[in-house]
Motif scaffolding. Structure first.
Motif, PDB file in Angstrom:
ATOM      1  N   LEU A  46     -16.377  66.669 -48.708  1.00  9.56           N
ATOM      2  CA  LEU A  46     -15.047  66.428 -49.251  1.00  9.56           C
ATOM      3  C   LEU A  46     -14.253  67.706 -49.101  1.00  9.56           C
ATOM      4  N   GLY A  47     -13.340  67.695 -48.147  1.00  7.14           N
ATOM      5  CA  GLY A  47     -12.491  68.854 -47.908  1.00  7.14           C
ATOM      6  C   GLY A  47     -11.071  68.582 -48.359  1.00  7.14           C
ATOM      7  N   ASP A  48     -10.188  69.508 -48.015  1.00  9.37           N
ATOM      8  CA  ASP A  48      -8.791  69.388 -48.421  1.00  9.37           C
ATOM      9  C   ASP A  48      -8.142  68.096 -47.929  1.00  9.37           C
ATOM     10  N   LYS A  49      -8.419  67.720 -46.694  1.00 10.30           N
ATOM     11  CA  LYS A  49      -7.800  66.524 -46.129  1.00 10.30           C
ATOM     12  C   LYS A  49      -8.303  65.247 -46.793  1.00 10.30           C
ATOM     13  N   SER A  50      -9.559  65.256 -47.208  1.00  6.64           N
ATOM     14  CA  SER A  50     -10.160  64.059 -47.797  1.00  6.64           C
ATOM     15  C   SER A  50      -9.911  63.936 -49.299  1.00  6.64           C
ATOM     16  N   GLN A  51      -9.460  64.997 -49.935  1.00  8.80           N
ATOM     17  CA  GLN A  51      -9.296  64.983 -51.380  1.00  8.80           C
ATOM     18  C   GLN A  51      -8.252  63.952 -51.814  1.00  8.80           C
ATOM     19  N   ALA A  52      -7.150  63.870 -51.117  1.00  6.95           N
ATOM     20  CA  ALA A  52      -6.121  62.878 -51.458  1.00  6.95           C
ATOM     21  C   ALA A  52      -6.656  61.467 -51.243  1.00  6.95           C
ATOM     22  N   PHE A  53      -7.437  61.279 -50.187  1.00  6.10           N
ATOM     23  CA  PHE A  53      -8.044  59.975 -49.905  1.00  6.10           C
ATOM     24  C   PHE A  53      -8.940  59.538 -51.066  1.00  6.10           C
ATOM     25  N   VAL A  54      -9.769  60.452 -51.559  1.00  2.26           N
ATOM     26  CA  VAL A  54     -10.686  60.150 -52.658  1.00  2.26           C
ATOM     27  C   VAL A  54      -9.904  59.815 -53.922  1.00  2.26           C
ATOM     28  N   SER A  55      -8.875  60.584 -54.210  1.00  2.00           N
ATOM     29  CA  SER A  55      -8.054  60.319 -55.410  1.00  2.00           C
ATOM     30  C   SER A  55      -7.398  58.952 -55.344  1.00  2.00           C
ATOM     31  N   LYS A  56      -6.856  58.620 -54.178  1.00  2.00           N
ATOM     32  CA  LYS A  56      -6.216  57.306 -54.019  1.00  2.00           C
ATOM     33  C   LYS A  56      -7.243  56.183 -54.118  1.00  2.00           C
ATOM     34  N   ALA A  57      -8.424  56.380 -53.532  1.00  2.00           N
ATOM     35  CA  ALA A  57      -9.466  55.361 -53.595  1.00  2.00           C
ATOM     36  C   ALA A  57      -9.926  55.153 -55.036  1.00  2.00           C
ATOM     37  N   LEU A  58     -10.017  56.233 -55.807  1.00  3.00           N
ATOM     38  CA  LEU A  58     -10.383  56.109 -57.218  1.00  3.00           C
ATOM     39  C   LEU A  58      -9.314  55.318 -57.970  1.00  3.00           C
ATOM     40  N   VAL A  60      -7.275  53.061 -56.710  1.00  3.53           N
ATOM     41  CA  VAL A  60      -7.385  51.664 -56.272  1.00  3.53           C
ATOM     42  C   VAL A  60      -8.556  50.992 -56.987  1.00  3.53           C
ATOM     43  N   ALA A  61      -9.699  51.679 -57.046  1.00  2.47           N
ATOM     44  CA  ALA A  61     -10.882  51.114 -57.700  1.00  2.47           C
ATOM     45  C   ALA A  61     -10.645  50.895 -59.194  1.00  2.47           C
ATOM     46  N   THR A  62      -9.927  51.817 -59.818  1.00  2.00           N
ATOM     47  CA  THR A  62      -9.647  51.700 -61.248  1.00  2.00           C
ATOM     48  C   THR A  62      -8.714  50.525 -61.537  1.00  2.00           C
ATOM     49  N   GLN A  63      -7.691  50.362 -60.723  1.00  2.00           N
ATOM     50  CA  GLN A  63      -6.698  49.313 -60.961  1.00  2.00           C
ATOM     51  C   GLN A  63      -7.129  47.944 -60.454  1.00  2.00           C
ATOM     52  N   LEU A  68     -14.598  44.889 -56.041  1.00  5.98           N
ATOM     53  CA  LEU A  68     -15.779  45.730 -55.834  1.00  5.98           C
ATOM     54  C   LEU A  68     -17.036  44.990 -56.276  1.00  5.98           C
ATOM     55  N   PRO A  69     -18.166  45.266 -55.652  1.00  6.18           N
ATOM     56  CA  PRO A  69     -19.416  44.633 -56.106  1.00  6.18           C
ATOM     57  C   PRO A  69     -19.762  45.140 -57.512  1.00  6.18           C
ATOM     58  N   ARG A  70     -20.500  44.335 -58.246  1.00  4.70           N
ATOM     59  CA  ARG A  70     -20.862  44.701 -59.618  1.00  4.70           C
ATOM     60  C   ARG A  70     -21.668  45.992 -59.677  1.00  4.70           C
ATOM     61  N   SER A  71     -22.383  46.278 -58.621  1.00  3.79           N
ATOM     62  CA  SER A  71     -23.216  47.479 -58.596  1.00  3.79           C
ATOM     63  C   SER A  71     -22.385  48.762 -58.442  1.00  3.79           C
ATOM     64  N   PHE A  72     -21.122  48.644 -58.039  1.00  3.25           N
ATOM     65  CA  PHE A  72     -20.272  49.827 -57.862  1.00  3.25           C
ATOM     66  C   PHE A  72     -19.812  50.313 -59.234  1.00  3.25           C
ATOM     67  N   GLU A  76     -18.725  56.263 -62.735  1.00 12.10           N
ATOM     68  CA  GLU A  76     -19.515  57.311 -62.079  1.00 12.10           C
ATOM     69  C   GLU A  76     -18.691  57.992 -60.986  1.00 12.10           C
ATOM     70  N   MET A  77     -17.903  57.221 -60.266  1.00  9.51           N
ATOM     71  CA  MET A  77     -17.026  57.798 -59.252  1.00  9.51           C
ATOM     72  C   MET A  77     -16.017  58.733 -59.922  1.00  9.51           C
ATOM     73  N   ARG A  78     -15.460  58.300 -61.034  1.00  9.54           N
ATOM     74  CA  ARG A  78     -14.485  59.115 -61.768  1.00  9.54           C
ATOM     75  C   ARG A  78     -15.139  60.432 -62.223  1.00  9.54           C
ATOM     76  N   LEU A  79     -16.362  60.358 -62.733  1.00 12.11           N
ATOM     77  CA  LEU A  79     -17.077  61.566 -63.151  1.00 12.11           C
ATOM     78  C   LEU A  79     -17.273  62.533 -61.976  1.00 12.11           C
ATOM     79  N   ASP A  80     -17.642  61.980 -60.826  1.00  8.63           N
ATOM     80  CA  ASP A  80     -17.833  62.828 -59.640  1.00  8.63           C
ATOM     81  C   ASP A  80     -16.529  63.507 -59.225  1.00  8.63           C
ATOM     82  N   VAL A  81     -15.435  62.750 -59.228  1.00  7.59           N
ATOM     83  CA  VAL A  81     -14.132  63.311 -58.854  1.00  7.59           C
ATOM     84  C   VAL A  81     -13.722  64.385 -59.858  1.00  7.59           C
ATOM     85  N   GLU A  82     -13.878  64.101 -61.136  1.00  8.28           N
ATOM     86  CA  GLU A  82     -13.493  65.071 -62.166  1.00  8.28           C
ATOM     87  C   GLU A  82     -14.341  66.337 -62.094  1.00  8.28           C
TER      88      GLU A  82
END
Length: 157
Positions: A46-58, A60-63, A68-72, A76-82
């Motif tokens: 996860l570099g500078d270019k991918s950081q915005a992608f990860v934030s946006k994906a989080l 999207v997943a939150t809203q 998403l599959p139940r297993s996702f 945990e994704m939010r904890l990793d990002v934070e």
């Protein structure tokens, strides 16, 4: 010595305090892991270019958790990002500190080695002083090279 860039000492008390501070840092980061070289090589980064992608994906997943599959695990994704965002400034500070320590170590090592070379050269030049022959030989061992074995020459016929 003409090029003395640093003249300092580091007391035992200060060294102990620094080592305690490092131990405290490690204690406050009990979740740190040690990756193998292979893991480090193959894990996606996860570099500078991918950081915005990860934030946006989080976001999207939150809203929109319904697609998403139940297993996702969004939490945990939010904890990793934070955690990534919290550790990044720590990494920058530690990297800057490590570079300063590295540069200081290189400079002081260089100054010490340069001074040692001067001592050796002065000792060689004053070799007639009693008792220096053994010391000069000991110092000179640093510069002895193993002789290369001569390769037999093959003649081209």
């Amino acid at each position: 010595m003409a090029n003395n860039r640093i003249s300092a000492s580091f007391s035992q008390k200060d060294r102990e305090a620094v080592m305690e501070a490092i131990a405290t840092i490690k204690e406050k980061l009990p979740f740190l892991i040690d990756l193998t070289a292979n893991e480090r090589k193959y894990l996606p980064k996860l570099g500078d270019k991918s950081q915005a992608f990860v934030s946006k994906a989080l976001e999207v997943a939150t809203q929109n958790p319904d697609f998403l599959p139940r297993s996702f695990n969004v939490n945990e994704m939010r904890l990793d990002v934070e955690l990534f965002e919290a550790l990044y400034p720590v990494l920058l500070s530690l990297t800057q500190l490590q570079e300063l320590v590295d540069d200081t170590l290189i400079a002081t090592g260089s100054e010490a080695y340069t001074a040692a070379l001067l001592v050796y050269n002065y000792a060689k030049a004053s070799g007639d002083v009693a008792g220096l022959d053994t010391v000069i030989d000991d110092l000179g061992r640093r510069f002895t090279r193993k002789s290369r074995k001569t390769q037999p020459q093959t003649s081209a016929v």
